[in-house]
Motif scaffolding. Structure first.
Motif, PDB file in Angstrom:
ATOM      1  N   ASN A  55       1.020  -1.022   0.002  1.00 30.98           N
ATOM      2  CA  ASN A  55       0.052  -0.141  -0.151  1.00 30.98           C
ATOM      3  C   ASN A  55       0.907   1.040   0.174  1.00 30.98           C
ATOM      4  O   ASN A  55       1.500   1.825   1.221  1.00 30.98           O
ATOM      5  N   LEU A  56       0.830   1.944  -1.386  1.00 29.60           N
ATOM      6  CA  LEU A  56       2.683   3.294  -1.509  1.00 29.60           C
ATOM      7  C   LEU A  56       1.376   4.050  -0.880  1.00 29.60           C
ATOM      8  O   LEU A  56       2.481   4.720  -0.205  1.00 29.60           O
ATOM      9  N   GLY A  57       0.661   4.097  -0.700  1.00 26.90           N
ATOM     10  CA  GLY A  57       0.061   5.640  -0.113  1.00 26.90           C
ATOM     11  C   GLY A  57      -0.097   5.750   1.163  1.00 26.90           C
ATOM     12  O   GLY A  57      -0.280   6.584   2.096  1.00 26.90           O
ATOM     13  N   SER A  58       0.415   4.731   1.742  1.00 26.35           N
ATOM     14  CA  SER A  58       0.671   4.433   3.696  1.00 26.35           C
ATOM     15  C   SER A  58       1.523   4.866   3.990  1.00 26.35           C
ATOM     16  O   SER A  58       1.876   4.891   5.329  1.00 26.35           O
ATOM     17  N   TYR A  59       2.694   5.120   3.235  1.00 25.83           N
ATOM     18  CA  TYR A  59       4.088   5.092   3.124  1.00 25.83           C
ATOM     19  C   TYR A  59       4.561   6.924   3.629  1.00 25.83           C
ATOM     20  O   TYR A  59       3.783   7.398   2.793  1.00 25.83           O
ATOM     21  N   THR A  60       5.332   6.847   4.433  1.00 24.69           N
ATOM     22  CA  THR A  60       5.857   8.354   4.571  1.00 24.69           C
ATOM     23  C   THR A  60       6.787   8.624   3.409  1.00 24.69           C
ATOM     24  O   THR A  60       6.642   7.687   2.753  1.00 24.69           O
ATOM     25  N   GLU A  61       6.693   9.847   2.555  1.00 27.07           N
ATOM     26  CA  GLU A  61       7.927   9.818   1.684  1.00 27.07           C
ATOM     27  C   GLU A  61       9.597   9.238   1.731  1.00 27.07           C
ATOM     28  O   GLU A  61       9.858   8.442   1.134  1.00 27.07           O
ATOM     29  N   TYR A  62       9.684   9.509   3.433  1.00 30.55           N
ATOM     30  CA  TYR A  62      11.024   9.025   3.373  1.00 30.55           C
ATOM     31  C   TYR A  62      11.713   7.203   3.087  1.00 30.55           C
ATOM     32  O   TYR A  62      11.470   6.789   2.407  1.00 30.55           O
ATOM     33  N   LYS A  63       9.947   6.694   4.091  1.00 27.16           N
ATOM     34  CA  LYS A  63      10.383   5.134   3.601  1.00 27.16           C
ATOM     35  C   LYS A  63       9.487   5.011   2.525  1.00 27.16           C
ATOM     36  O   LYS A  63      10.572   3.858   1.698  1.00 27.16           O
ATOM     37  N   LEU A  64       8.964   5.578   1.404  1.00 26.54           N
ATOM     38  CA  LEU A  64       8.488   5.770   0.351  1.00 26.54           C
ATOM     39  C   LEU A  64      10.229   5.469  -0.977  1.00 26.54           C
ATOM     40  O   LEU A  64      10.196   4.560  -1.805  1.00 26.54           O
ATOM     41  N   ARG A  65      10.402   6.271  -0.539  1.00 27.58           N
ATOM     42  CA  ARG A  65      11.584   6.341  -1.110  1.00 27.58           C
ATOM     43  C   ARG A  65      12.430   5.711  -1.497  1.00 27.58           C
ATOM     44  O   ARG A  65      13.192   4.396  -1.842  1.00 27.58           O
ATOM     45  N   GLU A  66      13.147   4.949  -0.076  1.00 30.33           N
ATOM     46  CA  GLU A  66      13.977   3.596   1.141  1.00 30.33           C
ATOM     47  C   GLU A  66      13.703   2.491   0.083  1.00 30.33           C
ATOM     48  O   GLU A  66      14.045   1.644  -0.519  1.00 30.33           O
ATOM     49  N   LEU A  67      12.079   2.249   0.044  1.00 30.46           N
ATOM     50  CA  LEU A  67      11.783   1.050  -0.187  1.00 30.46           C
ATOM     51  C   LEU A  67      10.831   0.553  -1.696  1.00 30.46           C
ATOM     52  O   LEU A  67      11.752   0.127  -2.507  1.00 30.46           O
ATOM     53  N   LEU A  68      11.399   1.773  -2.867  1.00 32.81           N
ATOM     54  CA  LEU A  68      11.548   2.108  -3.492  1.00 32.81           C
ATOM     55  C   LEU A  68      13.168   2.176  -4.459  1.00 32.81           C
ATOM     56  O   LEU A  68      13.045   1.359  -5.094  1.00 32.81           O
ATOM     57  N   GLU A  69      13.897   2.583  -3.837  1.00 26.33           N
ATOM     58  CA  GLU A  69      14.568   3.127  -3.607  1.00 26.33           C
ATOM     59  C   GLU A  69      16.090   0.869  -3.774  1.00 26.33           C
ATOM     60  O   GLU A  69      17.345   1.140  -5.070  1.00 26.33           O
ATOM     61  N   THR A  70      15.573   0.370  -3.123  1.00 27.03           N
ATOM     62  CA  THR A  70      15.641  -0.933  -2.619  1.00 27.03           C
ATOM     63  C   THR A  70      15.879  -1.350  -3.757  1.00 27.03           C
ATOM     64  O   THR A  70      16.280  -2.754  -4.105  1.00 27.03           O
ATOM     65  N   ASP A  71      14.329  -1.191  -3.940  1.00 27.11           N
ATOM     66  CA  ASP A  71      13.514  -2.558  -4.596  1.00 27.11           C
ATOM     67  C   ASP A  71      14.696  -2.788  -6.099  1.00 27.11           C
ATOM     68  O   ASP A  71      15.283  -3.320  -7.072  1.00 27.11           O
ATOM     69  N   GLN A  72      14.759  -1.285  -6.524  1.00 28.72           N
ATOM     70  CA  GLN A  72      15.159  -1.326  -7.401  1.00 28.72           C
ATOM     71  C   GLN A  72      17.226  -2.027  -7.872  1.00 28.72           C
ATOM     72  O   GLN A  72      17.560  -1.934  -8.111  1.00 28.72           O
ATOM     73  N   PHE A  73      17.633  -1.570  -6.406  1.00 25.80           N
ATOM     74  CA  PHE A  73      19.007  -1.672  -6.431  1.00 25.80           C
ATOM     75  C   PHE A  73      18.951  -3.347  -6.217  1.00 25.80           C
ATOM     76  O   PHE A  73      19.625  -4.077  -7.299  1.00 25.80           O
ATOM     77  N   LEU A  74      18.162  -4.112  -6.064  1.00 26.01           N
ATOM     78  CA  LEU A  74      18.045  -5.609  -5.294  1.00 26.01           C
ATOM     79  C   LEU A  74      17.712  -5.730  -6.525  1.00 26.01           C
ATOM     80  O   LEU A  74      18.493  -7.487  -7.631  1.00 26.01           O
ATOM     81  N   ARG A  75      17.199  -5.478  -7.599  1.00 31.49           N
ATOM     82  CA  ARG A  75      16.448  -6.082  -8.988  1.00 31.49           C
ATOM     83  C   ARG A  75      17.220  -5.804 -10.273  1.00 31.49           C
ATOM     84  O   ARG A  75      17.167  -5.791 -11.136  1.00 31.49           O
ATOM     85  N   GLY A  76      18.541  -5.432  -9.373  1.00 29.23           N
ATOM     86  CA  GLY A  76      19.865  -4.205 -10.570  1.00 29.23           C
ATOM     87  C   GLY A  76      19.355  -3.271 -11.529  1.00 29.23           C
ATOM     88  O   GLY A  76      20.116  -3.220 -12.862  1.00 29.23           O
ATOM     89  N   ARG A  77      18.097  -2.346 -11.087  1.00 26.54           N
ATOM     90  CA  ARG A  77      18.185  -1.013 -11.794  1.00 26.54           C
ATOM     91  C   ARG A  77      18.548  -0.471 -11.568  1.00 26.54           C
ATOM     92  O   ARG A  77      18.866   0.883 -12.524  1.00 26.54           O
ATOM     93  N   LYS A  78      19.817   0.130 -10.315  1.00 25.29           N
ATOM     94  CA  LYS A  78      20.560   1.230 -10.094  1.00 25.29           C
ATOM     95  C   LYS A  78      22.107   0.703 -10.526  1.00 25.29           C
ATOM     96  O   LYS A  78      21.986  -0.255  -9.325  1.00 25.29           O
ATOM     97  N   LEU A  79      23.402   1.617 -10.663  1.00 25.26           N
ATOM     98  CA  LEU A  79      24.443   1.792 -10.097  1.00 25.26           C
ATOM     99  C   LEU A  79      25.094   0.342 -10.324  1.00 25.26           C
ATOM    100  O   LEU A  79      26.594   0.811 -11.210  1.00 25.26           O
ATOM    101  N   ARG A  80      24.692  -0.452 -11.268  1.00 26.64           N
ATOM    102  CA  ARG A  80      25.153  -2.292 -11.703  1.00 26.64           C
ATOM    103  C   ARG A  80      25.878  -2.121 -12.767  1.00 26.64           C
ATOM    104  O   ARG A  80      24.099  -2.010 -13.943  1.00 26.64           O
ATOM    105  N   ILE A  81      26.848  -1.319 -13.042  1.00 18.42           N
ATOM    106  CA  ILE A  81      26.753  -1.693 -14.982  1.00 18.42           C
ATOM    107  C   ILE A  81      28.449  -2.598 -14.636  1.00 18.42           C
ATOM    108  O   ILE A  81      29.492  -2.947 -14.621  1.00 18.42           O
ATOM    109  N   LEU A  82      27.574  -4.026 -15.809  1.00 12.13           N
ATOM    110  CA  LEU A  82      28.754  -4.891 -15.734  1.00 12.13           C
ATOM    111  C   LEU A  82      29.558  -5.314 -17.239  1.00 12.13           C
ATOM    112  O   LEU A  82      29.225  -3.998 -18.259  1.00 12.13           O
ATOM    113  N   ALA A  83      30.915  -4.771 -16.294  1.00 19.66           N
ATOM    114  CA  ALA A  83      32.335  -4.622 -17.440  1.00 19.66           C
ATOM    115  C   ALA A  83      32.248  -5.787 -18.607  1.00 19.66           C
ATOM    116  O   ALA A  83      32.204  -6.705 -17.684  1.00 19.66           O
ATOM    117  N   THR A  84      32.482  -5.819 -19.387  1.00 19.19           N
ATOM    118  CA  THR A  84      32.700  -7.537 -20.818  1.00 19.19           C
ATOM    119  C   THR A  84      33.208  -7.032 -21.591  1.00 19.19           C
ATOM    120  O   THR A  84      34.276  -6.211 -22.050  1.00 19.19           O
TER     121      THR A  84
END
Length: 231
Positions: free
Chosen positions: A64-93
């Motif tokens: 229920n995203l509407g029930s989260y505080t702004e800080y908690k929402l940002r933390e949730l979304l950024e953590t989700d993107q990080f764990l799913r590889g959508r942030k930070l990780r660039i694979l050298a090949t």
């Protein structure tokens, strides 16, 4: 299930009208209005919505995203993107003259430098490399040399071919992975996925004389799934 309210919440958070979001999702405004009320989108549209907002389907549907505080929402979304590889990780090949990706080889000796150099294209380009034509061309592979007897019957010195894992939440319990961590470097273990619950992996050895241990997701730098061994 909070799917309908979450679509509306995320749309408003981006300051979009229904017409604007519908256009970006390539659907009609009336369909979007229905999705925000009580109609469940077809799977392809649901995936498109999740990708547009850079969020996992699991969170889009269950939280229920509407029930989260702004800080908690940002933390949730950024953590989700990080764990799913959508942030930070660039694979050298590396690639061959035709632009096809090669398989780099990380020996026991190279493991000592791998943690510092895994994201450095120059370091990766200096590793030995080759190709295996029977492996899927749409996946990235790398070879690591096993160090020690913790994963018997795969012996010390064996070479293992591994496939790059971008989405860490997809790690399957009881399967073998090479985990590159800030604390332990390159480790070959049996993994149990506790990322969604505790943001951790439980790593176990096949050899029972070695004790299991946990690693924090924040300490993980790369994950490679074991595919086959070459003695």
């Amino acid at each position: 299930m909070h799917l309908h309210s979450n679509i509306k919440f995320l749309r408003k958070k981006k300051s979009l009208t229904q017409e604007e979001l519908a256009e970006r999702l390539m659907i009609s405004r009336s369909k979007l209005a229905g999705y925000e009320l009580n109609i469940t989108p077809p799977l392809d549209t649901l995936v498109r919505i999740a990708e547009y907002f850079s969020i996992s389907l699991d969170i889009l549907i269950k939280e229920n995203l509407g029930s989260y505080t702004e800080y908690k929402l940002r933390e949730l979304l950024e953590t989700d993107q990080f764990l799913r590889g959508r942030k930070l990780r660039i694979l050298a090949t590396t690639v061959d003259e035709q632009g096809r990706e090669l398989i780099e080889v990380v020996s026991q000796r190279a493991k000592a430098s791998y943690l510092a150099g895994f994201s450095d294209p120059e370091f990766i380009s200096e590793l030995p490399r080759f190709s295996l034509p029977f492996l899927p061309m749409d996946k990235k592979h790398r070879v690591f040399q096993v160090d020690g007897d913790s994963m018997l019957p795969i012996p010390d010195g064996a070479w293992i071919v591994c496939e790059y894992v971008e989405d860490w939440t997809a790690i399957k319990d009881g399967e073998r992975y090479v985990i590159v961590t800030e604390q332990d470097g390159v480790t070959f273990k049996i993994a149990y996925n506790k990322i969604k619950a505790d943001q951790k992996l439980l790593l176990c050895s096949a050899n029972p004389i070695y004790s299991p241990f946990e690693v924090e997701a924040s300490q993980i730098r790369e994950v490679w799934k074991y595919r086959l061994a070459m003695s």
